[in-house]
Design a protein around this motif. Structure first.
Motif, PDB file in Angstrom:
ATOM      1  N   VAL A   1       0.844  -1.197   0.000  1.00 60.91           N
ATOM      2  CA  VAL A   1       0.000   0.000   0.000  1.00 60.91           C
ATOM      3  C   VAL A   1       0.881   1.250   0.000  1.00 60.91           C
ATOM      4  O   VAL A   1       0.621   2.208  -0.742  1.00 60.91           O
ATOM      5  CB  VAL A   1      -0.981  -0.006   1.194  1.00 60.91           C
ATOM      6  N   HIS A   2       1.927   1.240   0.800  1.00 61.72           N
ATOM      7  CA  HIS A   2       2.850   2.376   0.858  1.00 61.72           C
ATOM      8  C   HIS A   2       3.428   2.673  -0.533  1.00 61.72           C
ATOM      9  O   HIS A   2       3.427   3.822  -0.990  1.00 61.72           O
ATOM     10  CB  HIS A   2       3.964   2.077   1.875  1.00 61.72           C
TER      11      HIS A   2
ATOM     12  N   GLU B   1       0.538   3.766  -3.070  1.00 62.61           N
ATOM     13  CA  GLU B   1       0.091   5.142  -2.839  1.00 62.61           C
ATOM     14  C   GLU B   1       1.105   6.136  -3.401  1.00 62.61           C
ATOM     15  O   GLU B   1       0.731   7.160  -3.974  1.00 62.61           O
ATOM     16  CB  GLU B   1      -0.170   5.387  -1.358  1.00 62.61           C
ATOM     17  N   HIS B   2       2.387   5.839  -3.233  1.00 66.36           N
ATOM     18  CA  HIS B   2       3.425   6.709  -3.801  1.00 66.36           C
ATOM     19  C   HIS B   2       3.302   6.735  -5.326  1.00 66.36           C
ATOM     20  O   HIS B   2       3.339   7.808  -5.937  1.00 66.36           O
ATOM     21  CB  HIS B   2       4.818   6.240  -3.376  1.00 66.36           C
TER      22      HIS B   2
ATOM     23  N   ALA C   1       0.657   6.105  -7.098  1.00 66.84           N
ATOM     24  CA  ALA C   1      -0.588   6.770  -7.472  1.00 66.84           C
ATOM     25  C   ALA C   1      -0.430   8.292  -7.485  1.00 66.84           C
ATOM     26  O   ALA C   1      -1.080   8.982  -8.265  1.00 66.84           O
ATOM     27  CB  ALA C   1      -1.715   6.366  -6.523  1.00 66.84           C
ATOM     28  N   MET C   2       0.434   8.803  -6.642  1.00 66.33           N
ATOM     29  CA  MET C   2       0.653  10.246  -6.581  1.00 66.33           C
ATOM     30  C   MET C   2       1.732  10.731  -7.545  1.00 66.33           C
ATOM     31  O   MET C   2       1.695  11.873  -7.986  1.00 66.33           O
ATOM     32  CB  MET C   2       1.032  10.656  -5.150  1.00 66.33           C
TER      33      MET C   2
ATOM     34  N   ARG D   1      -1.027   5.401 -12.582  1.00 71.47           N
ATOM     35  CA  ARG D   1      -1.675   6.004 -11.409  1.00 71.47           C
ATOM     36  C   ARG D   1      -2.973   5.284 -11.067  1.00 71.47           C
ATOM     37  O   ARG D   1      -3.241   4.995  -9.904  1.00 71.47           O
ATOM     38  CB  ARG D   1      -1.922   7.498 -11.648  1.00 71.47           C
TER      39      ARG D   1
ATOM     40  N   ARG E   1      -3.643   3.156  -7.625  1.00 73.24           N
ATOM     41  CA  ARG E   1      -4.761   3.463  -6.714  1.00 73.24           C
ATOM     42  C   ARG E   1      -5.604   2.221  -6.456  1.00 73.24           C
ATOM     43  O   ARG E   1      -5.996   1.932  -5.319  1.00 73.24           O
ATOM     44  CB  ARG E   1      -5.640   4.577  -7.301  1.00 73.24           C
TER      45      ARG E   1
ATOM     46  N   ALA F   1      -3.745  -0.146  -4.102  1.00 72.24           N
ATOM     47  CA  ALA F   1      -3.774   0.347  -2.717  1.00 72.24           C
ATOM     48  C   ALA F   1      -5.141   0.105  -2.085  1.00 72.24           C
ATOM     49  O   ALA F   1      -5.231  -0.349  -0.935  1.00 72.24           O
ATOM     50  CB  ALA F   1      -3.409   1.832  -2.672  1.00 72.24           C
ATOM     51  N   GLU F   2      -6.195   0.376  -2.835  1.00 73.29           N
ATOM     52  CA  GLU F   2      -7.548   0.171  -2.309  1.00 73.29           C
ATOM     53  C   GLU F   2      -7.811  -1.305  -2.029  1.00 73.29           C
ATOM     54  O   GLU F   2      -8.342  -1.659  -0.971  1.00 73.29           O
ATOM     55  CB  GLU F   2      -8.583   0.710  -3.298  1.00 73.29           C
TER      56      GLU F   2
ATOM     57  N   THR G   1      -5.763  -2.536   0.974  1.00 72.52           N
ATOM     58  CA  THR G   1      -6.303  -1.977   2.220  1.00 72.52           C
ATOM     59  C   THR G   1      -7.571  -2.725   2.627  1.00 72.52           C
ATOM     60  O   THR G   1      -7.759  -3.059   3.804  1.00 72.52           O
ATOM     61  CB  THR G   1      -6.576  -0.472   2.051  1.00 72.52           C
TER      62      THR G   1
END
Length: 146
Positions: A104-105, A108-109, A111-112, A120, A124, A127-128, A131
């Motif tokens: 996830v870490h 998320e990086h 995705a940004m 991206r 995302r 990560a979703e 999570t």
């Protein structure tokens, strides 16, 4: 490692059926993600494998490959291989949760900071999903332990 841990867990006797289902979902989902990432890397003309002893340099957080957050040690995998029943459930959830938290870490990086919309979006989604899987495993393990 999520694929490896899922396969090891599914081979353990007397584990919780609900967590077996989650392990199967992780197994399929992670294999699909691996395939998508390989396809993207090929499209970018990049190597499919890390050819160094450093992980996460792409995100400005270089770390020795064997110290990557969420990476299980061989001792951890061996503990999962030896565990049975509810002990295997607990070890699997602990190892997969740590693995997903590391994923996830990184997702998320990406995705940004990724340079393409496709990467991206995929990051995302990863990560979703991871999570949600962390929360689901915790819920299932809590229900099993009750």
């Amino acid at each position: 490692q999520a694929v490896q841990m899922s396969l090891v867990y599914l081979d353990r006797p007397d584990t919780a059926p609900a967590l077996q289902t989650t392990a199967r979902e992780i197994l399929v989902g992670q294999n699909l993600e691996i395939g998508r990432m390989i396809q993207l890397l090929r499209g970018f003309g990049a190597s499919e494998v890390n050819e160094t002893d450093v992980a996460m340099a792409w995100m400005g957080e270089p770390v020795a490959l064997d110290r990557m957050p969420g990476l299980a040690t061989e001792d951890d995998i061996d503990a999962l291989r030896r565990a049975v029943g509810s002990d295997a459930d607990e070890v699997f959830v602990a190892l997969m949760t740590a693995h997903h938290q590391g994923g996830v870490h990184m997702a998320e990086h990406a995705a940004m900071h990724a340079s393409t919309d496709e990467v991206r979006r995929m990051a995302r989604q990863m990560a979703e999903t991871q999570t949600e899987e962390i929360a689901e495993m915790a819920r299932l393990l809590g229900r099993i332990g009750s």
